[in-house]
Write a protein that holds these residues in place. Structure first.
Motif, PDB file in Angstrom:
ATOM      1  N   LYS A  70       2.038   0.640  -1.757  1.00 52.36           N
ATOM      2  CA  LYS A  70       0.669   0.125  -1.751  1.00 52.36           C
ATOM      3  C   LYS A  70      -0.360   1.207  -2.064  1.00 52.36           C
ATOM      4  O   LYS A  70      -1.561   0.940  -2.055  1.00 52.36           O
ATOM      5  CB  LYS A  70       0.348  -0.499  -0.390  1.00 52.36           C
ATOM      6  N   ASN A  71       0.109   2.432  -2.322  1.00 53.58           N
ATOM      7  CA  ASN A  71      -0.814   3.560  -2.562  1.00 53.58           C
ATOM      8  C   ASN A  71      -1.857   3.658  -1.458  1.00 53.58           C
ATOM      9  O   ASN A  71      -3.050   3.845  -1.716  1.00 53.58           O
ATOM     10  CB  ASN A  71      -1.503   3.421  -3.926  1.00 53.58           C
ATOM     11  N   THR A  72      -1.402   3.527  -0.237  1.00 53.44           N
ATOM     12  CA  THR A  72      -2.302   3.483   0.908  1.00 53.44           C
ATOM     13  C   THR A  72      -1.889   4.513   1.941  1.00 53.44           C
ATOM     14  O   THR A  72      -0.694   4.701   2.199  1.00 53.44           O
ATOM     15  CB  THR A  72      -2.310   2.083   1.534  1.00 53.44           C
ATOM     16  N   VAL A  73      -2.882   5.154   2.533  1.00 51.68           N
ATOM     17  CA  VAL A  73      -2.648   6.105   3.612  1.00 51.68           C
ATOM     18  C   VAL A  73      -3.418   5.635   4.842  1.00 51.68           C
ATOM     19  O   VAL A  73      -4.490   5.038   4.730  1.00 51.68           O
ATOM     20  CB  VAL A  73      -3.076   7.532   3.200  1.00 51.68           C
ATOM     21  N   TYR A  74      -2.829   5.883   6.003  1.00 51.23           N
ATOM     22  CA  TYR A  74      -3.405   5.435   7.270  1.00 51.23           C
ATOM     23  C   TYR A  74      -3.600   6.629   8.195  1.00 51.23           C
ATOM     24  O   TYR A  74      -2.902   7.639   8.098  1.00 51.23           O
ATOM     25  CB  TYR A  74      -2.490   4.426   7.948  1.00 51.23           C
ATOM     26  N   LEU A  75      -4.545   6.485   9.113  1.00 52.23           N
ATOM     27  CA  LEU A  75      -4.719   7.476  10.164  1.00 52.23           C
ATOM     28  C   LEU A  75      -4.914   6.732  11.477  1.00 52.23           C
ATOM     29  O   LEU A  75      -5.948   6.093  11.682  1.00 52.23           O
ATOM     30  CB  LEU A  75      -5.916   8.389   9.884  1.00 52.23           C
ATOM     31  N   GLN A  76      -3.908   6.791  12.323  1.00 52.04           N
ATOM     32  CA  GLN A  76      -4.003   6.207  13.655  1.00 52.04           C
ATOM     33  C   GLN A  76      -4.570   7.260  14.590  1.00 52.04           C
ATOM     34  O   GLN A  76      -3.986   8.329  14.739  1.00 52.04           O
ATOM     35  CB  GLN A  76      -2.623   5.750  14.147  1.00 52.04           C
ATOM     36  N   MET A  77      -5.695   6.955  15.187  1.00 55.09           N
ATOM     37  CA  MET A  77      -6.384   7.907  16.049  1.00 55.09           C
ATOM     38  C   MET A  77      -6.403   7.373  17.475  1.00 55.09           C
ATOM     39  O   MET A  77      -7.007   6.326  17.739  1.00 55.09           O
ATOM     40  CB  MET A  77      -7.810   8.146  15.550  1.00 55.09           C
TER      41      MET A  77
END
Length: 119
Positions: A75-82
Motif C-alpha cells: 500500500k506504500n504506507t507507513v504507520y507510527l503507533q504512539m
C-alpha cells in the motif's frame, strides 16, 4: 510526481495514544526507507523513527519503547503507533519517503500533521 498524505494527528491527553498514517501515491516503482520526523516550535526537525523496505527500524532515544513504526509495502504506507504520549511529544509530524531513481535517491515529504499532548 509523488505525494505523501498524512493522517491521524490530533489532541490527546498525556498517557494516551495516537496512530499516524502516511500514504504515498504517484509515480512509484519502489520506496527505500520511510520515516517520521517531527518539529516542535522553536526547534529543529528531528528524526522520530525510520524503517527500511526490509523492515529494519531505527528510533530516537526519546521514543524508544513507546512508539512503533511499521509499513505496508503493498500500500506504500507507513504507520507510527504512539503510546504513552508525553507533552514533550507535541510537534508537527512529517512523513518522509526515499525513492530510488537513476542511481540516485530522492526525498519526499508530507505536509505535516499536528500532534498535541496536553498535561
Amino acid at each position: 510526481q509523488v505525494q505523501l498524505v498524512e493522517s491521524g494527528g490530533g489532541l490527546v491527553q498525556a498517557g494516551g495514544s495516537l496512530r499516524l498514517s502516511c500514504a504515498a501515491s504517484g509515480s512509484i516503482f519502489s520506496i527505500n526507507a520511510m520515516g517520521w520526523y517531527r518539529q516542535a516550535p522553536g526547534k529543529q526537525r528531528e528524526l522520530v523513527a525510520a524503517i527500511t523496505s526490509g523492515g529494519s527500524t531505527n528510533y530516537a532515544d526519546s521514543v524508544k519503547g513507546r512508539f512503533t513504526i511499521s509499513r505496508d509495502n503493498a500500500k506504500n504506507t507507513v504507520y507510527l503507533q504512539m503510546n504513552s504520549l508525553k507533552p514533550e511529544d507535541t510537534a508537527v509530524y512529517y512523513c518522509n519517503a526515499a525513492l530510488p531513481k537513476d542511481k540516485h535517491e530522492y526525498d519526499y515529504w508530507g505536509q505535516g500533521t499536528q500532534v498535541t499532548v496536553s498535561s
